[in-house]
Motif scaffolding. Structure first.
Motif, short mmCIF file in Angstrom:
data_model
loop_
_atom_site.label_atom_id
_atom_site.label_comp_id
_atom_site.label_asym_id
_atom_site.label_seq_id
_atom_site.Cartn_x
_atom_site.Cartn_y
_atom_site.Cartn_z
N UNK A 1 0.80 -1.22 0.00
CA UNK A 1 0.00 0.00 0.00
C UNK A 1 0.84 1.28 0.00
N UNK A 2 2.14 1.12 -0.15
CA UNK A 2 3.01 2.29 -0.30
C UNK A 2 3.68 2.29 -1.68
N UNK A 3 3.29 1.35 -2.53
CA UNK A 3 3.83 1.29 -3.88
C UNK A 3 2.69 1.38 -4.89
N UNK A 4 2.95 1.96 -6.05
CA UNK A 4 1.90 2.08 -7.09
C UNK A 4 1.37 0.73 -7.54
N UNK A 5 2.23 -0.30 -7.53
CA UNK A 5 1.82 -1.60 -8.04
C UNK A 5 0.61 -2.15 -7.30
N UNK A 6 0.58 -1.99 -5.97
CA UNK A 6 -0.55 -2.49 -5.20
C UNK A 6 -1.85 -1.86 -5.63
N UNK A 7 -1.83 -0.55 -5.84
CA UNK A 7 -3.06 0.15 -6.23
C UNK A 7 -3.44 -0.16 -7.68
N UNK A 8 -2.45 -0.40 -8.53
CA UNK A 8 -2.73 -0.78 -9.91
C UNK A 8 -3.46 -2.13 -9.94
N UNK A 9 -2.96 -3.09 -9.17
CA UNK A 9 -3.57 -4.42 -9.12
C UNK A 9 -4.99 -4.35 -8.57
N UNK A 10 -5.17 -3.59 -7.49
CA UNK A 10 -6.51 -3.44 -6.91
C UNK A 10 -7.46 -2.80 -7.90
N UNK A 11 -7.00 -1.78 -8.60
CA UNK A 11 -7.85 -1.08 -9.57
C UNK A 11 -8.26 -2.00 -10.70
N UNK A 12 -7.30 -2.78 -11.21
CA UNK A 12 -7.60 -3.71 -12.30
C UNK A 12 -8.64 -4.72 -11.85
N UNK A 13 -8.45 -5.28 -10.67
CA UNK A 13 -9.37 -6.30 -10.18
C UNK A 13 -10.76 -5.71 -9.95
N UNK A 14 -10.83 -4.56 -9.31
CA UNK A 14 -12.14 -3.94 -9.02
C UNK A 14 -12.89 -3.62 -10.31
N UNK A 15 -12.18 -3.11 -11.31
CA UNK A 15 -12.82 -2.74 -12.57
C UNK A 15 -13.32 -3.98 -13.30
N UNK A 16 -12.46 -5.00 -13.42
CA UNK A 16 -12.85 -6.21 -14.16
C UNK A 16 -13.98 -6.94 -13.44
N UNK A 17 -13.86 -7.11 -12.13
CA UNK A 17 -14.91 -7.80 -11.37
C UNK A 17 -16.22 -7.03 -11.45
N UNK A 18 -16.15 -5.71 -11.31
CA UNK A 18 -17.35 -4.89 -11.39
C UNK A 18 -18.01 -4.96 -12.75
N UNK A 19 -17.18 -4.99 -13.79
CA UNK A 19 -17.72 -5.05 -15.15
C UNK A 19 -18.51 -6.33 -15.37
N UNK A 20 -17.95 -7.47 -14.97
CA UNK A 20 -18.63 -8.74 -15.20
C UNK A 20 -19.86 -8.89 -14.31
N UNK A 21 -19.80 -8.32 -13.11
CA UNK A 21 -20.98 -8.38 -12.25
C UNK A 21 -22.12 -7.56 -12.87
N UNK A 22 -21.79 -6.38 -13.36
CA UNK A 22 -22.81 -5.54 -13.99
C UNK A 22 -23.32 -6.16 -15.28
N UNK A 23 -22.41 -6.70 -16.08
CA UNK A 23 -22.76 -7.23 -17.40
C UNK A 23 -23.65 -8.46 -17.32
N UNK A 24 -23.32 -9.36 -16.40
CA UNK A 24 -24.03 -10.65 -16.36
C UNK A 24 -25.02 -10.73 -15.19
N UNK A 25 -24.53 -10.42 -13.99
CA UNK A 25 -25.41 -10.58 -12.82
C UNK A 25 -26.54 -9.57 -12.83
N UNK A 26 -26.22 -8.31 -13.17
CA UNK A 26 -27.26 -7.27 -13.19
C UNK A 26 -27.93 -7.18 -14.56
#
Length: 237
Positions: free
Chosen positions: A18-43
């Motif tokens: 949480x003090x390096x950009x890589x951690x936030x990049x990984x979290x952002x990628x995961x949140x965006x991809x997971x959110x996209x598929x939840x919205x696309x299919x589940x919702x």
């Protein structure tokens, strides 16, 4: 085995995520991809299921695991703190488990976003909680086994990029080896399919918990952690 020493190692690595950009990049990628598929299919399809989210983000784990495990030990070698750890009054197992606990805690933050999706589904309908539990169990076992193998790869090289490439190669092989097994007849083909991660995740996403699959993933976790210890022991000696 001293848990306070394990936690001290883990806490240091967690703070680095949480003090390096890589951690936030990984979290952002995961949140965006997971959110996209939840919205696309589940919702979008009004289906009360977490399967689409997990089926698609488990593939994402192939790519983000090297990003979050490559520095677990390679960074220690790069900064010169590896020698301090090897000569400190702490066992190799405590070092390895501390590193492993750190990446698991980081994964917990990643996975937390899916609890929001679960709350949305529970408020909108009546999803099958038994199937959802199996989905989570399978997803977590895949992630934990990937992280153990990624940690093992990190101990093999002082270079983070090399560690990432080794991790990706191991995970990709475990993912596609089942396809090779499908093209081979007889016991060899069955053996290759049994080695495939894909062959052992499908039942979880169908809501089926099979002890054979659970033992497979625990075996991968043990192999990753055991050989991490052995590599570091060889460096200490």
């Amino acid at each position: 085995m001293n848990f306070s020493k394990i936690w001290a190692i883990a806490r240091k690595d967690i703070s680095q995520y949480f003090t390096s950009p890589m951690g936030y990049v990984v979290l952002s990628i995961f949140f965006v991809v997971a959110g996209f598929f939840f919205w696309l299919i589940a919702i979008g399809s009004r289906t009360a299921s977490m399967v689409p989210v997990f089926q698609n983000t488990v593939i994402l784990l192939l790519f983000i695991t090297p990003m979050i495990t490559m520095r677990l030990w390679s960074e220690e070698e790069k900064t010169g703190t590896a020698e301090l750890l090897r000569t400190s009054p702490i066992t190799i197992w405590e070092i390895v488990l501390g590193k492993y606990l750190a990446v698991i805690c980081f994964f917990g933050v990643m996975l937390s976003v899916t609890f929001v999706y679960l709350i949305i589904m529970l408020s909108a309908g009546k999803p099958d909680l038994g199937i959802i539990f199996a989905n989570y169990m399978g997803y977590v076992l895949v992630a934990f086994s990937f992280f153990a193998l990624g940690l093992m790869a990190s101990t093999m090289s002082e270079n983070q990029i090399v560690s990432a490439v080794i991790t990706y190669g191991i995970l990709l092989m475990l993912w596609v080896i089942g396809a090779a097994g499908s093209n081979v007849q007889g016991p060899l083909g069955d053996f290759l399919k049994d080695l495939s991660v894909f062959e052992h995740t499908d039942d979880f996403f169908k809501g089926v918990i099979d002890l054979t699959h659970v033992l497979y993933f625990f075996s991968l976790i043990f192999i990753g952690l055991f050989f991490s210890v052995k590599v570091l022991e060889s460096k200490r000696s």
